[in-house]
Scaffold this motif. Structure first.
Motif, PDB file in Angstrom:
ATOM      1  N   PRO A  54      -3.852   2.492   3.999  1.00 18.74           N
ATOM      2  CA  PRO A  54      -3.725   3.099   2.669  1.00 18.74           C
ATOM      3  C   PRO A  54      -3.948   4.606   2.709  1.00 18.74           C
ATOM      4  CG  PRO A  54      -5.037   1.097   2.562  1.00 18.74           C
ATOM      5  CD  PRO A  54      -4.818   1.374   4.008  1.00 18.74           C
ATOM      6  N   GLY A  55      -3.026   5.345   2.116  1.00 17.37           N
ATOM      7  CA  GLY A  55      -3.140   6.791   2.050  1.00 17.37           C
ATOM      8  C   GLY A  55      -2.793   7.522   3.324  1.00 17.37           C
ATOM      9  N   MET A  56      -2.353   6.831   4.353  1.00 14.90           N
ATOM     10  CA  MET A  56      -2.022   7.462   5.636  1.00 14.90           C
ATOM     11  C   MET A  56      -0.924   8.500   5.439  1.00 14.90           C
ATOM     12  SD  MET A  56      -0.581   5.669   9.121  1.00 14.90           S
ATOM     13  CE  MET A  56      -2.131   4.944   9.640  1.00 14.90           C
ATOM     14  N   ARG A  57      -1.096   9.639   6.068  1.00 13.16           N
ATOM     15  CA  ARG A  57      -0.086  10.707   6.018  1.00 13.16           C
ATOM     16  C   ARG A  57       0.472  10.905   7.423  1.00 13.16           C
ATOM     17  NH1 ARG A  57       0.169  13.648   1.359  1.00 13.16           N
ATOM     18  NH2 ARG A  57      -1.416  13.118  -0.219  1.00 13.16           N
ATOM     19  N   VAL A  58       1.781  10.737   7.537  1.00 18.14           N
ATOM     20  CA  VAL A  58       2.460  10.757   8.830  1.00 18.14           C
ATOM     21  C   VAL A  58       3.447  11.910   8.870  1.00 18.14           C
ATOM     22  CG1 VAL A  58       3.935   9.453  10.416  1.00 18.14           C
ATOM     23  CG2 VAL A  58       2.222   8.253   9.037  1.00 18.14           C
ATOM     24  N   ILE A  59       3.469  12.597   9.998  1.00 17.60           N
ATOM     25  CA  ILE A  59       4.431  13.681  10.231  1.00 17.60           C
ATOM     26  C   ILE A  59       5.372  13.232  11.340  1.00 17.60           C
ATOM     27  CG2 ILE A  59       4.730  16.093  10.924  1.00 17.60           C
ATOM     28  CD1 ILE A  59       1.823  16.550   9.957  1.00 17.60           C
ATOM     29  N   THR A  60       6.671  13.242  11.071  1.00 16.46           N
ATOM     30  CA  THR A  60       7.647  12.783  12.068  1.00 16.46           C
ATOM     31  C   THR A  60       8.411  13.923  12.720  1.00 16.46           C
ATOM     32  OG1 THR A  60       9.468  12.527  10.469  1.00 16.46           O
ATOM     33  CG2 THR A  60       7.951  10.658  10.732  1.00 16.46           C
ATOM     34  N   GLU A  61       8.281  15.144  12.194  1.00 13.04           N
ATOM     35  CA  GLU A  61       8.972  16.296  12.770  1.00 13.04           C
ATOM     36  C   GLU A  61       8.012  17.471  12.840  1.00 13.04           C
ATOM     37  OE1 GLU A  61      11.934  16.498  14.035  1.00 13.04           O
ATOM     38  OE2 GLU A  61      12.856  14.613  13.383  1.00 13.04           O
ATOM     39  N   SER A  62       7.749  17.929  14.062  1.00 16.79           N
ATOM     40  CA  SER A  62       6.910  19.109  14.267  1.00 16.79           C
ATOM     41  C   SER A  62       7.199  19.645  15.655  1.00 16.79           C
ATOM     42  CB  SER A  62       5.420  18.761  14.123  1.00 16.79           C
ATOM     43  OG  SER A  62       5.001  17.937  15.187  1.00 16.79           O
ATOM     44  N   ALA A  63       6.705  20.829  15.938  1.00 15.27           N
ATOM     45  CA  ALA A  63       6.926  21.424  17.262  1.00 15.27           C
ATOM     46  C   ALA A  63       6.280  20.566  18.351  1.00 15.27           C
ATOM     47  CB  ALA A  63       6.356  22.838  17.289  1.00 15.27           C
ATOM     48  N   LYS A  64       5.123  20.016  18.043  1.00 15.26           N
ATOM     49  CA  LYS A  64       4.428  19.173  19.014  1.00 15.26           C
ATOM     50  C   LYS A  64       5.214  17.898  19.303  1.00 15.26           C
ATOM     51  CE  LYS A  64      -0.154  17.080  19.747  1.00 15.26           C
ATOM     52  NZ  LYS A  64      -1.477  16.843  19.112  1.00 15.26           N
ATOM     53  N   ILE A  65       5.761  17.297  18.250  1.00 16.78           N
ATOM     54  CA  ILE A  65       6.556  16.076  18.423  1.00 16.78           C
ATOM     55  C   ILE A  65       7.844  16.388  19.172  1.00 16.78           C
ATOM     56  CG2 ILE A  65       7.869  14.297  17.185  1.00 16.78           C
ATOM     57  CD1 ILE A  65       5.724  14.466  14.980  1.00 16.78           C
TER      58      ILE A  65
ATOM     59  N   ILE B  64       0.847  -1.188   0.000  1.00 22.05           N
ATOM     60  CA  ILE B  64       0.000   0.000   0.000  1.00 22.05           C
ATOM     61  C   ILE B  64       0.882   1.237   0.000  1.00 22.05           C
ATOM     62  CG2 ILE B  64      -1.885  -1.172   1.183  1.00 22.05           C
ATOM     63  CD1 ILE B  64      -0.973   0.138   3.766  1.00 22.05           C
ATOM     64  N   GLU B  65       0.282   2.367  -0.351  1.00 21.70           N
ATOM     65  CA  GLU B  65       1.028   3.626  -0.408  1.00 21.70           C
ATOM     66  C   GLU B  65       0.702   4.475   0.816  1.00 21.70           C
ATOM     67  OE1 GLU B  65       2.058   6.692  -3.928  1.00 21.70           O
ATOM     68  OE2 GLU B  65      -0.047   6.755  -3.286  1.00 21.70           O
ATOM     69  N   VAL B  66       1.756   4.943   1.482  1.00 25.64           N
ATOM     70  CA  VAL B  66       1.591   5.875   2.596  1.00 25.64           C
ATOM     71  C   VAL B  66       2.538   7.044   2.362  1.00 25.64           C
ATOM     72  CG1 VAL B  66       0.894   4.083   4.232  1.00 25.64           C
ATOM     73  CG2 VAL B  66       3.301   4.661   4.006  1.00 25.64           C
ATOM     74  N   PHE B  67       2.335   8.101   3.131  1.00 23.72           N
ATOM     75  CA  PHE B  67       3.137   9.313   2.959  1.00 23.72           C
ATOM     76  C   PHE B  67       3.834   9.637   4.278  1.00 23.72           C
ATOM     77  CE2 PHE B  67      -0.258   9.368  -0.099  1.00 23.72           C
ATOM     78  CZ  PHE B  67       0.353   9.807  -1.280  1.00 23.72           C
ATOM     79  N   ILE B  68       5.153   9.667   4.239  1.00 22.74           N
ATOM     80  CA  ILE B  68       5.966   9.993   5.405  1.00 22.74           C
ATOM     81  C   ILE B  68       6.588  11.356   5.182  1.00 22.74           C
ATOM     82  CG2 ILE B  68       7.830   9.246   6.913  1.00 22.74           C
ATOM     83  CD1 ILE B  68       5.535   7.272   6.838  1.00 22.74           C
ATOM     84  N   ASP B  69       6.162  12.346   5.946  1.00 24.10           N
ATOM     85  CA  ASP B  69       6.630  13.733   5.771  1.00 24.10           C
ATOM     86  C   ASP B  69       6.456  14.184   4.332  1.00 24.10           C
ATOM     87  OD1 ASP B  69       7.312  13.916   8.435  1.00 24.10           O
ATOM     88  OD2 ASP B  69       9.390  13.304   8.114  1.00 24.10           O
TER      89      ASP B  69
END
Length: 721
Positions: free
Chosen positions: A94-105, A28-33
């Motif tokens: 499928p289609g999940m968008r993940v953020i690994t760097e942010s002020a909250k993280i 499946i396709e996901v989006f990392i940053d």
């Protein structure tokens, strides 16, 4: 055999959660940053991030262990999710968008680090983990510049878990990697957690040392300094060491290792990752026996004078051996290859003995039938080490892989944990860390499987990928060929054992130098050196007990063991950390060690000693350097010059190996045929480990644990021969 229930921490592995590797897995396709990446369905977010080239910090997560999700260092944001999620415990969609760097993280990671450091002692200046500590590295990158906790730090009592692993449990951050490894991979189940909250501790449930032959791996897994190597405590800092990539020779697997040295001394040995052989694990003997490299060493040539071995020059020793070799009739000349002999020295010794007119070349074993050496499939591990994970029925004959190859035993646990394989044992009933049917203790039990109606016999005959593992030591005794013949008869009754897609007939060698010796042309037995008048022992110790009192004995090796005590001339060679040499592991994979430290005293490379001896004997060999010698090795066996290449075996050749096994049968065992493992004490099985003080302590510990077990926790099955 029935074992106690596994830890709940094993459940993620048994379910296969987040670790699917099936060829039919959907991607499946996901989006990392914002970067699109294709990953297998069921993978964890942290795995998808690694595939995308994004590093997510972690303490508890390890790709070869079950998911715990308790450190919270790997928190990430998921689009449209109000809360952050632990990336190690959250499967992708499928289609999940993940953020690994942010002020909250960033704020969350700083908070996690602040909690972890709240009770962590300021031990960095005296901690053996310093310089290689995940907590140090991640606190520098992800932590804040100050903490807000002023309370007294928690103190935890250290645990004594044996002579190999040192504990400083005040440093522990409860990542539970060690607990999961001992429960899932090692399978001994001794480590666990007790207490809750601030009182939570990791240790053994009762005060006792670890009984696993893989216990040293928890040192590598520990992300802080709670678990360190006891033998090398306070010996060196990582940046002081010179690292050399090499291969282990303490068993026949050929595990990938890294030798860390300072000057002429080996400080530690740690594993390297090789998914085809040892993954990233290493047996305790391979990891900790290095102190034996500097004890009981042979550093100068010795010649027996008046019943005593006296130091001599190289010229005098070689001339004496050369004269005796020339004066001995060819029919009375024999050579025996030891367990740790490298391929270069084996070829050189074969050429020398052949030049002297003799063909009496054997391996270091008791007087026995030996393995058939005509077809490689008859003495190698056909399914490959990684291939055992695909088996659905496994039969162990006259072998104890936990003693002979503990890393292989850990691989066998994988199909057991997944519930995809059943196991049977012919031989001694022992704790192998997985359940099995004890088929029997006699040779008749193997024949009974061909037509028997027991549950395991039916499962073996119906299996799509059956696996039969035979201990090489079974053939190294009088009448041992009968074991191979019985296995050959069983192979004929199990058609799926040998097919174009699957070679399930495996011989598990127990010595690093054995496969190469058989490749080169040494006989699988002892070549009956007991009647020879000139015997050349190339690191061979067991054969020394059976030699004629009138024989002239030459011992070439690196340790003063039984072979040196029986010798008339001793020629000092090099250990595996002191030379660049070729070894062949039990599956036929060619590997090379690399020199990590200098040779001690006047010791010389083994093949060079034999080359110099050939001049003294008037039988000069036709090579003067390693390149020319390896060209000669290619003539003897072309596979020897292709490192890290494993040549596949066709079904036709595998059947030839079975036919050779069948020819070895029918000899009288004298009623004394044993199906026990040839290794009685894992920690003291070769000259290096026998010289090791650390292994002596570990051996005494293991015997103490065995003595405390008043009644074995096993239950025999009803099926027997």
């Amino acid at each position: 055999m029935r074992r106690a229930a596994s830890s709940p921490l094993s459940s993620a592995v048994r379910r296969g959660k987040f670790h699917s590797s099936s060829p039919s897995s959907k991607e499946i396709e996901v989006f990392i940053d914002g970067k699109a990446v294709q990953v297998e369905e069921g993978s964890a977010i942290i795995q998808a991030a690694e595939k995308a080239g994004v590093t997510i910090p972690r303490f508890c997560y390890h790709e070869r262990l079950g998911v715990a999700g308790n450190c919270r260092m790997c928190l990430v944001e998921i689009e449209k999710n109000p809360k952050m999620a632990a990336s190690c415990a959250m499967p992708v969609a499928p289609g999940m968008r993940v953020i690994t760097e942010s002020a909250k993280i960033k704020q969350a990671r700083e908070g996690v680090m602040e909690f972890l450091l709240a009770n962590h002692p300021l031990d960095c200046p005296i901690c053996d983990q310093g310089g290689e500590c995940d907590l140090q590295d991640q606190s520098m990158r992800y932590g804040a510049d100050r903490g807000r906790f002023g309370e007294a730090k928690r103190a935890v009592e250290d645990k004594d878990i044996g002579p190999l692993v040192k504990t400083t449990m005040t440093r522990c951050i409860q990542c539970t990697r060690c607990v999961r490894f001992i429960n899932e991979v090692a399978g001994t189940g001794e480590l666990g957690t007790t207490g809750r909250g601030n009182d939570m501790q990791i240790g053994t449930y009762v005060a006792r040392p670890l009984a696993s032959e893989l216990s040293g791996n928890i040192i590598d897994l520990c992300p802080v300094g709670a678990l360190t190597a006891k033998p090398s405590a306070f010996a060196a800092r990582p940046w002081e060491l010179t690292s050399t990539e090499s291969v282990d020779v303490m068993d026949a697997l050929g595990s990938a290792i890294r030798v860390d040295s300072r000057g002429a001394e080996v400080i530690r040995i740690v594993p390297r990752t090789n998914d085809l052989v040892n993954e990233e694990w290493l047996g305790d003997k391979a990891r900790f026996a290095y102190d034996g490299l500097k004890r009981q060493r042979l550093t100068v040539p010795l010649v027996r004078v008046g019943g005593r071995l006296e130091p001599a020059s190289w010229a005098d020793a070689l001339q004496l051996v050369g004269r005796r070799l020339r004066a001995t009739p060819p029919a009375d000349v024999a050579a025996v290859a030891g367990d740790l002999a490298d391929a270069e020295s084996l070829v050189a010794l074969k050429d020398l003995i052949n030049a002297a007119g003799s063909e009496r070349l054997g391996v270091d074993s008791p007087i026995g039938d030996g393995l058939p050496a005509d077809v490689r499939a008859g003495y190698t591990f056909g399914a490959t080490l990684a291939g055992v994970e695909d088996a659905d029925a496994v039969l162990l004959v006259a072998t104890n892989p936990r003693r002979e190859a503990p890393v292989l035993n850990a691989r066998l646990r994988k199909p057991y944990l997944a519930g995809s394989a059943v196991f049977g044992v012919v031989g001694d009933a022992a704790d192998l860390t997985f359940d099995y049917d004890h088929v029997g203790s006699s040779l008749g039990a193997v024949d009974a499987l061909r037509t028997g109606d027991s549950a395991f016999a039916r499962a073996l005959r119906a299996a799509k990928r059956p696996l039969v593992i035979v201990g090489a030591g079974a053939a190294e005794q009088r009448g041992g060929g009968a074991v191979l013949a019985a296995v050959a008869r069983l192979a004929a009754a199990v058609p799926a054992l040998l097919t174009p897609e699957w070679n399930g007939l495996c011989v598990l060698q127990n010595a690093a130098g054995r496969t190469a010796a058989l490749d080169i042309g040494y006989s699988g037995g002892s070549a009956d050196a007991s009647s020879a008048q000139f015997v050349y022992l190339l690191g061979a110790d067991r054969a020394a007990a059976n030699l004629s009192p009138s024989a002239f004995v030459v011992f070439q090796g690196h340790h003063g063991d039984a072979g040196a005590l029986a010798a008339d001339v001793v020629l000092p060679g090099l250990a595996y950390t002191e030379k660049s040499a070729t070894f062949v592991n039990t599956e036929g994979r060619v590997q090379r060690t690399r020199q990590a430290v200098a040779a001690p005293g006047a010791a010389r490379p083994d093949w060079q000693i034999i080359r110099a001896l050939s001049d003294s004997a008037g039988l000069p060999l036709a090579y003067d350097d390693v390149a020319a010698l390896r060209a000669r090795m290619a003539d003897v066996c072309p596979a020897l010059v292709n490192p890290d290449v494993l040549e596949p075996t066709s079904a036709e050749v595998a059947r030839l190996g079975v036919a050779q096994m069948a020819k070895n049968g029918g000899r009288d065992a004298g009623g004394a045929l044993s199906l026990s493992s040839v290794i009685a004490d894992y920690y003291m099985s070769d000259p290096i480990s026998r010289a090791s003080r650390t292994m002596a302590k570990a051996s005494a510990m293991a015997k103490g644990i065995s003595g405390q077990q008043c009644s074995p926790s096993i239950e025999m099955s009803s099926s027997s021969s």
